[in-house]
Design an enzyme around this catalytic site. Structure first.
Site, short mmCIF file in Angstrom:
data_model
loop_
_atom_site.label_atom_id
_atom_site.label_comp_id
_atom_site.label_asym_id
_atom_site.label_seq_id
_atom_site.Cartn_x
_atom_site.Cartn_y
_atom_site.Cartn_z
N GLU A 21 -3.66 -9.77 4.02
CA GLU A 21 -4.42 -9.45 5.32
C GLU A 21 -5.54 -10.50 5.30
O GLU A 21 -6.11 -10.67 6.31
CB GLU A 21 -5.04 -7.95 5.01
N GLU A 40 0.91 -1.15 0.06
CA GLU A 40 -0.04 -0.02 0.05
C GLU A 40 0.83 1.15 -0.12
O GLU A 40 0.72 2.47 -0.74
CB GLU A 40 -0.99 -0.04 1.34
C1 3H9 Z 1 -1.69 -4.84 7.25
O1 3H9 Z 1 -0.51 -4.63 6.48
C2 3H9 Z 1 -2.80 -4.05 7.17
C3 3H9 Z 1 -2.65 -2.88 6.34
O2 3H9 Z 1 -3.28 -3.21 5.08
C4 3H9 Z 1 -3.17 -1.77 7.22
C5 3H9 Z 1 -2.31 -1.25 8.02
C6 3H9 Z 1 -2.73 0.09 8.73
N1 3H9 Z 1 3.69 -7.22 12.06
O3 3H9 Z 1 7.88 -14.71 9.86
P1 3H9 Z 1 9.30 -14.48 10.41
C7 3H9 Z 1 7.42 -10.69 13.00
S1 3H9 Z 1 -1.72 -6.50 7.93
C8 3H9 Z 1 4.26 -7.48 13.23
O4 3H9 Z 1 9.87 -15.32 11.28
P2 3H9 Z 1 10.47 -14.58 7.77
C9 3H9 Z 1 7.21 -12.11 13.32
O5 3H9 Z 1 6.18 -12.05 14.27
C10 3H9 Z 1 -0.05 -7.14 7.81
N2 3H9 Z 1 5.41 -8.52 13.34
O6 3H9 Z 1 10.16 -14.01 9.09
C11 3H9 Z 1 8.76 -12.45 13.79
O7 3H9 Z 1 8.82 -12.10 15.16
P3 3H9 Z 1 9.60 -12.78 16.14
C12 3H9 Z 1 0.45 -8.08 6.40
C13 3H9 Z 1 5.74 -9.14 12.29
O8 3H9 Z 1 11.76 -14.18 7.28
C14 3H9 Z 1 9.58 -11.74 12.95
O9 3H9 Z 1 8.92 -10.59 12.50
N3 3H9 Z 1 1.66 -8.50 6.23
C15 3H9 Z 1 5.07 -8.82 10.89
O10 3H9 Z 1 10.21 -16.23 7.87
C16 3H9 Z 1 10.17 -12.35 11.63
O11 3H9 Z 1 8.99 -13.04 10.92
C17 3H9 Z 1 1.66 -9.55 6.73
O12 3H9 Z 1 0.86 -10.32 6.89
C18 3H9 Z 1 3.94 -7.85 10.86
N4 3H9 Z 1 3.25 -7.60 9.91
O13 3H9 Z 1 9.15 -14.25 7.06
C19 3H9 Z 1 3.04 -10.28 6.58
N5 3H9 Z 1 5.54 -9.58 9.88
O14 3H9 Z 1 10.99 -12.87 15.60
C20 3H9 Z 1 3.38 -11.33 7.75
C21 3H9 Z 1 6.37 -10.44 10.71
O15 3H9 Z 1 9.47 -12.03 17.28
N6 3H9 Z 1 4.52 -11.60 7.82
N7 3H9 Z 1 6.55 -9.92 11.81
O16 3H9 Z 1 9.08 -14.11 16.23
C22 3H9 Z 1 5.36 -12.44 7.10
O17 3H9 Z 1 4.60 -13.21 6.32
C23 3H9 Z 1 6.60 -13.11 7.18
O18 3H9 Z 1 7.00 -12.44 8.78
C24 3H9 Z 1 7.54 -12.35 6.27
C25 3H9 Z 1 9.22 -12.78 6.66
C26 3H9 Z 1 7.48 -13.14 4.90
C27 3H9 Z 1 7.52 -10.90 6.08
#
Ligand code: 3H9
Length: 704
Positions: free
Chosen positions: A125, A105
């Site tokens: 999301e 976004e």
């Molecule tokens: C959104 O964006 C809404 C919007 O439309 C509006 C906003 C106003 N937030 O998975 P990993 C943490 S909704 C907070 O092991 P990888 C995760 O908990 C969001 N924390 O790494 C972990 O913490 P910890 C839409 C987050 O390399 C650490 O980062 N986005 C978030 O295997 C490492 O994560 C998603 O849904 C976050 N958004 O994979 C993406 N993302 O080390 C969700 C990650 O303490 N994330 N953390 O355990 C992912 O799919 C994977 O984390 C990603 C990296 C592919 C990015």
């Protein structure tokens, strides 16, 4: 640490977001962005703005943890995006890593987008029960077209940089360092007099899509995804992108806020963090050195062993399977080849990938083939004596430092560890059938399992794409111990006169992927019955002659479930049909054991009797320290047993129901059904939390 920096590179202002690990957008980042934009606006000597991120990824989304704050609002970030888009000098986003949700976004609010070839872009999301809340539902359709935008937002799938370029979402794919590729793009833009472009000003041409497109999509969302309110809301929000931008934005804002506060989204957010937490081993030193795993051995090439082996071949790890006969070996290897070929026929693998994976799989009749393996997993059927013999042999044959794992689903891992005479090398690796498909891996830590063994297996689990949860040693570990009480009640209900489809239908109405009768028919009644028999031999069963009487009788009668065409149900192919024979068997057993049959058993009673003891067992498992966190239990049940993720797993669901309600109903069943064997005795923790009117899980997703 400064989360957002603005630095000069010639004519270009470089805005850098530095918020590890994934540059998620929270209040502080939004404030940093606003102040950087202030400075850019004030300095007219800049000819362009470049937005990029430090670290391994561009912004991977809004900060999911912040959505639980009662005061959360998407408005400040959205206003910032509006300011970026309305800047009068070109704004370039340089993308790398995972450009997801709020990250995409942000990129779409910029005027131009360049990405490294390895970049993945998406709007995930929906997996959190949400829709894009920062104008993604309005800007994405304007650049990518309604169909692709709706598909990406409804499925949450990622697309590659090249696909994004082909779809018009980004302008250029360029290899290198994100800062430098972005700068080169911005400077070229300045040289050719490139101007600001604003997606929000684009108009989606009316009539560009089938007249009934949105009606069909809305109908699909209502019927196929009825448990997920986000599905229908996404269709509505994307449809609103055909309105003037401001009006569409208002629709999105309203729907996002409704979803953010929905139980379903809270549950899915809880699971997101619970899965992240589950990977963490408390007390394990960060610098613990893992053991290298380059070759894996599997004992047993049956359905389980074969499925397990495929995980390693899929990850490019050489794997040897050991069997007792050539015929069994060939059958196992043939089954794996058949599975791969079926995937190739569906276009999921190329024929070259099939050959590469099969080349990694070899077979042997000799345990000596295991002597150079770094990890050996025994995957023979559930029999303590047999497994002990195999473990003893593995203790001798495996090289020093090799990890020995047992795929037992219920047995005492410490007893098996002792049998190897090297208990520090032993761990449980409980895969779920079909092992090449199911995401869950229960990792069972024995009393003497070495810390580096646990760390290695957790790391390996991630490599083979599993979500791993650590369990302590007890009968059935986390998952099957809870499944045992669930099956117990299912069988009592059968004997009381409920049919398998009434029982399954009750829990399936909550969103459970499969009720207990269908589940056992699929897994094999013989497997289930033998497990109960083994548990009896180990002295674990209550002195109750009616306990799991149905499964044992079915086993005696050769009704093993799907594989024999009859179990709880009768099968034409894989389709379960109600079988009067099951009712007859249940009635006969009820007669033998003096159980009164009833003509009507309510759906509510079935749900309570199946799920409340299961939840109660979960509490015991947590308070005994078998599971480290309530969230671990939720991950086990959602990733391995088809518990509805929109209910967050059994422990989160318990909190939603109210622990007092569960305690009261358990007391009701203790009073009405009797409690001679302690089936309805509350876990002390559940009793305490219910008494104090407390929840088990802190609402801040995933922590206890
Ligand atoms: C959104 O964006 C809404 C919007 O439309 C509006 C906003 C106003 N937030 O998975 P990993 C943490 S909704 C907070 O092991 P990888 C995760 O908990 C969001 N924390 O790494 C972990 O913490 P910890 C839409 C987050 O390399 C650490 O980062 N986005 C978030 O295997 C490492 O994560 C998603 O849904 C976050 N958004 O994979 C993406 N993302 O080390 C969700 C990650 O303490 N994330 N953390 O355990 C992912 O799919 C994977 O984390 C990603 C990296 C592919 C990015």
């Amino acid at each position: 640490m400064q989360l957002v920096r603005l630095e000069r590179r010639g004519d270009v202002a470089v805005l850098t977001i530095a918020n590890p690990p994934v540059n998620a957008i929270g209040t502080a980042v939004v404030a940093g962005l606003a102040s950087a934009i202030d400075r850019f606006e004030a300095d007219r000597s800049y000819k362009a703005l470049l937005v990029h991120c430090d670290g391994s990824t561009f912004v991977a989304g809004g900060d999911i943890g912040s959505f639980d704050d009662p005061g959360f609002s998407a408005a400040p970030f959205n206003a910032t995006l509006d300011r970026i888009e309305t800047l009068d000098r070109p704004v370039v986003a340089s993308l790398h890593g995972s450009v997801l949700g709020g990250g995409l976004e942000l990129a779409l609010a910029c005027h131009w987008r360049v990405a490294l070839p390895s970049t993945k872009l998406g709007m995930p999301e929906v997996k959190l029960g949400l829709l894009p809340g920062s104008l993604g539902t309005q800007r994405l359709p304007r650049v990518a077209g309604i169909k692709l935008a709706l598909d990406m937002i409804s499925t949450g799938r990622n697309i590659s940089a090249q696909a994004a370029k082909d779809a018009g979402i980004i302008d250029e794919v360029s290899d290198g360092v994100p800062l430098e590729t972005g700068l080169a793009f911005a400077q070229a833009l300045i040289s050719r007099g490139g101007a600001a472009r604003r997606i929000s000003t684009l108009i989606i041409p009316p009539g560009g899509i089938e007249a009934d497109f949105f009606a069909t999509a809305a109908n699909d969302a209502r019927t196929k995804k009825s448990f997920y309110p986000a599905a229908a809301a996404i269709v509505q929000a994307v449809q609103a992108s055909t309105l003037p931008f401001k009006d569409g934005a208002a629709v999105e804002a309203r729907l996002f806020e409704e979803l953010r506060q929905s139980r379903e989204s809270m549950a899915l957010r809880h699971l997101f963090f619970a899965e992240c937490e589950a990977a963490k081993v408390p007390g394990l030193a960060k610098d613990v050195k893992t053991r290298p795993i380059t070759k894996v051995g599997i004992v047993g090439a049956g359905t389980m062993g074969g499925g397990i082996a495929m995980n390693f071949a899929n990850a490019g790890i050489q794997t040897v399977l050991v069997e007792t006969s050539q015929a069994a070996l060939e059958r196992g290897l043939g089954m794996m080849k058949g599975n791969y070929e079926a995937s190739a026929a569906k276009g999921r693998l190329t024929t070259q990938q099939v050959s590469q994976r099969m080349a990694l799989l070899t077979g042997s009749l000799d345990y000596a083939a295991l002597s150079d393996c770094d990890l050996v997993i025994e995957a023979v059927f559930e029999n303590m004596e047999l497994k002990k013999q195999i473990c003893a042999r593995l203790g001798q044959v495996c090289k020093s430092g090799a990890i020995i794992a047992t795929n037992t689903s219920t047995l005492d891992v410490d007893v098996l560890a002792q049998a190897t005479a090297r208990a520090q090398d032993v761990v449980g690796m409980h895969f779920f059938s079909p092992a090449n498909v199911m995401r869950l891996l229960e990792v069972v830590r024995g009393a003497q399992t070495a810390p580096d063994v646990l760390a290695t297996v957790m790391q390996l689990a991630r490599k083979i794409g599993k979500v791993a949860v650590v369990s302590g040693v007890c009968y059935g570990f986390i998952g099957n111990r809870m499944a045992e009480v669930y099956m117990r009640e299912a069988e009592f209900l059968l004997m009381e006169g409920a049919t398998p489809s009434q029982i399954d239908g009750a829990v399936e109405s909550l969103g459970m992927a499969m009720g207990p009768c269908r589940m056992l028919d699929m897994a094999g009644i013989d497997v289930g019955a033998k497990t109960v028999i083994e548990y009896g031999k180990a002295g674990g069963l209550p002195p109750d002659p009616t306990y799991r009487a149905v499964v044992r009788r079915m086993f005696e009668l050769g009704r093993f479930g799907q594989k024999t065409g009859a179990g709880y149900y009768r099968y034409e192919g894989r389709k379960p049909e109600e079988d009067p024979e099951t009712a007859r068997i249940a009635k006969e057993l009820a007669g033998t054991h003096g159980i009164a049959q009833r003509s009507e058993i309510s759906r509510q009673e079935i749900i309570e009797r199946l799920l409340y003891p299961l939840i109660n067992e979960g509490f015991k498992i947590f308070e005994e320290g078998i599971a480290w966190r309530p969230g671990d239990i939720d991950v086990v049940w959602t990733a391995g047993y088809g518990f509805p993720d929109h209910k967050g797993g059994p422990m989160f669901y318990a909190d939603s129901l109210g622990l007092g309600v569960i305690a009261d109903r358990m007391a009701h069943y203790a009073a009405t059904r009797g409690n001679a064997y302690g089936y309805w005795t509350l876990s002390p923790l559940l009793q305490k939390q219910a008494g104090e009117r407390k929840q088990l899980i802190d609402s801040k997703a995933g922590t206890s």
